[in-house]
Design an enzyme around this catalytic site. Structure first.
Site, PDB file in Angstrom:
ATOM      1  N   ASP A  52       0.836  -1.203   0.000  1.00 31.97           N
ATOM      2  CA  ASP A  52       0.000   0.000   0.000  1.00 31.97           C
ATOM      3  C   ASP A  52       0.876   1.259   0.000  1.00 31.97           C
ATOM      4  OD1 ASP A  52      -2.765   1.065   0.375  1.00 31.97           O
ATOM      5  OD2 ASP A  52      -1.908   1.905   2.209  1.00 31.97           O
TER       6      ASP A  52
ATOM      7  N   GLU B 135       1.717  -0.625  -5.001  1.00 30.44           N
ATOM      8  CA  GLU B 135       0.714   0.392  -5.301  1.00 30.44           C
ATOM      9  C   GLU B 135       1.472   1.709  -5.350  1.00 30.44           C
ATOM     10  OE1 GLU B 135      -3.123   2.917  -3.794  1.00 30.44           O
ATOM     11  OE2 GLU B 135      -1.459   2.455  -2.484  1.00 30.44           O
TER      12      GLU B 135
END
Ligand code: NOJ
Length: 525
Positions: free
Chosen positions: A207, A266
């Site tokens: 993330d 990401e």
């Protein structure tokens, strides 16, 4: 399960948003037990792996992207035994399992942050605490704004009730950013990686992979700059060169385990070339292709982003990834503006491209974005903090319909944490199974065809563009041709490309390609 160590190079990876996938205990919220019962759906769909959004212990200030304990499952999702069972059941069905890792920030309820607030200097060092500016330190330390709106700083209170320092949170105030200058943070995340690898996971989706390292001195950005995840302008808190050393050290951890465990970034960066840096041979394996996701349904624009992606990734020896939907963006059936026919055409185009494709739960059912969720039901923190990053994200997180009727259309035996539209029974897995015209059967056939025709060690990882009328993409990969008409009206191709394998909509297998339609062809020689 494919044995080759580069399984991920052409894998189709299905994103489970656990809260909305399947509810095993009837409390209206999805959980790991529910997900376990639905693994056969994914095996029959024909995907290679699942990626689960966070299921860790969390107060859910940001749908679990606020982690209080990186080694525990939130009770709303189950426990570690459920996670272990899910992993082994997935493996038995030939599915690999990727879990989400959230290293940019923790929850404010994380033990370290609680200790930091209580004044423990070692714990404070692991976050970004700074005195305020202006009289009495009443202004934030710099001008950074949170991705979710409002200042990226929140002021603390001292134990005696007086105002204290400010702490940095690029997202919600409940998500304090870690200080990656702290060796303890590095050690902790390597240990967390090992914890999940030991449990058997096949990889991690990282993330905010572009956000971990902040520039020395935390300089102002300048008042007029828009803070968006994907900007064309470099921002001091994103995509710093220093992040790459972290991924090199993680790659050493991953490589110490058998069976090709992978890392997926990401990383929202200004260009495909900057994204490619995250997947150099000694860093992570894949990075999401948000440039592709953000491209309109337009042949010229798509061709440009496909070429750029393939070229930049070829330079570092990594496969490209392709993605149309996820839990942060408007579902592509709605976003692309052409309804279901266009969504189906876009999906078939994506699945024909060389590399790895990410599917978001429910896109195989052709689910639209849910509009008009009542304010009192909304959960997305960006809704509560004015102009959010991608608008409101609850509309793509509505629980899946599995059955034609019943409570929550088979999502669980209770209700559903976000209201499902009444017509969703008709879009359920049960309603679409066996209907050759359904989107679910289209995905099943496409994934099977991809596996036999396009994937595997013999597949080419390049494509050759073919001559095509304006508005049409046409390319060849070995004995396979894909043609996609991005116009609303039919076009005539220079010739019939070959034997029709599959089409996203009605198509007679001749040279005329209807509007908003993608067709796959098999060619000889
Ligand atoms: C990206 C995640 O996909 C999103 O859902 C989350 O809000 C932010 N990162 C912050 O963790």
């Amino acid at each position: 399960m494919k044995k080759q160590t580069d399984w991920w190079r052409d894998a189709v990876i299905y994103q489970i948003y656990p809260r909305s996938f399947a509810d095993g205990d009837g409390d209206g919220t999805g959980d790991l037990k529910g997900a376990r019962t639905r693994l056969p759906h994914l095996a029959s769909l024909g995907v290679d792996a699942v990626w689960l959004s966070p299921f860790y212990a969390s107060p859910q200030a940001d749908g679990g992207y606020d982690v209080a304990d990186y080694r525990a499952i939130d009770p709303m999702y189950g426990d570690l035994a459920d996670a272990a069972a899910l992993i082994s059941e997935a493996h038995a069905l030939g599915l690999r399992v990727i879990v989400d890792l959230v290293p940019n920030h923790s929850s404010e309820r994380h033990e370290w942050f609680q200790r930091a607030l209580a004044g423990d200097p070692a714990a404070r060092e692991r976050y970004h605490f700074r005195p305020g500016r202006g009289p009495g330190g009443s202004e934030p330390p710099n001008d950074w704004e949170s991705i979710f709106g409002g200042p990226a700083w929140t002021r603390t209170k001292n134990p005696d009730g007086t105002h204290g320092d400010w702490y940095l949170h690029l997202f919600a105030p409940e998500q304090p950013d870690f200080n990656w200058d702290s060796p303890a943070v590095h050690d902790e995340f390597r240990s967390v990686l090992r914890f999940w690898l030991d449990l058997g996971v096949d990889g991690f989706r990282v993330d905010v992979a572009h956000g971990l390292v902040k520039p020395a001195g935390l300089p102002d950005v300048g008042a007029s700059r828009q803070l968006r995840l994907l900007g064309s302008e470099p921002l001091p808190f994103f995509d710093q060169d220093g992040v790459h050393e972290i991924y090199r050290s993680w790659r050493r951890v991953l490589d110490a385990y058998p069976g090709a465990r992978i890392g997926v970034a990401e990383a929202w960066t200004p260009s495909a070339a900057r994204t490619a840096l995250y997947v150099r041979p000694d860093e992570l394996h894949q990075a999401f292709n948000f440039h592709y996701l953000n491209t309109a349904w337009d042949a010229a624009a798509l061709r440009e982003v496909i070429d750029e992606s393939l070229d930049s990734l070829r330079a570092v020896g990594a496969p490209s990834t392709w993605v149309l939907s996820n839990h942060d963006v408007v579902r592509h059936r709605t976003r692309l503006g052409g309804g279901l026919p266009r969504a189906r055409a876009a999906s078939l185009l994506m699945l024909a491209l060389p590399g790895s494709a990410y599917l978001y739960q429910g896109e195989e059912l052709g689910l639209p974005e849910v509009a008009g969720i009542p304010d009192e039901a909304r959960q997305d923190p960006s809704f509560f903090r004015d102009t959010g990053q991608d608008g409101l994200r609850d509309g793509c997180r509505v629980p899946l319909p599995w059955a034609r009727g019943g409570p929550s259309f088979g999502f669980g035996t209770g209700g559903s944490w976000l209201p499902q539209p009444p017509e969703w029974g008709g879009l359920s897995v049960a309603a679409q199974t066996g209907d050759p015209d359904s989107t679910l059967e289209l995905y099943r056939t496409a994934l099977r065809t991809r596996r036999t025709t396009l994937a595997g060690p013999t597949a080419t990882d390049t494509l050759d563009w073919l001559e095509a009328p304006d508005g049409v993409l046409a390319f060849r990969r070995g004995g396979f041709v894909c043609t996609a008409n991005t116009r609303e009206t039919a076009v005539r191709l220079p010739a019939r490309p070959g034997e029709l394998l599959l089409a996203s909509g009605p198509c007679d297998g001749g040279a005329e390609l209807p509007g908003d339609t993608t067709a796959w062809w098999s060619v000889r020689g």
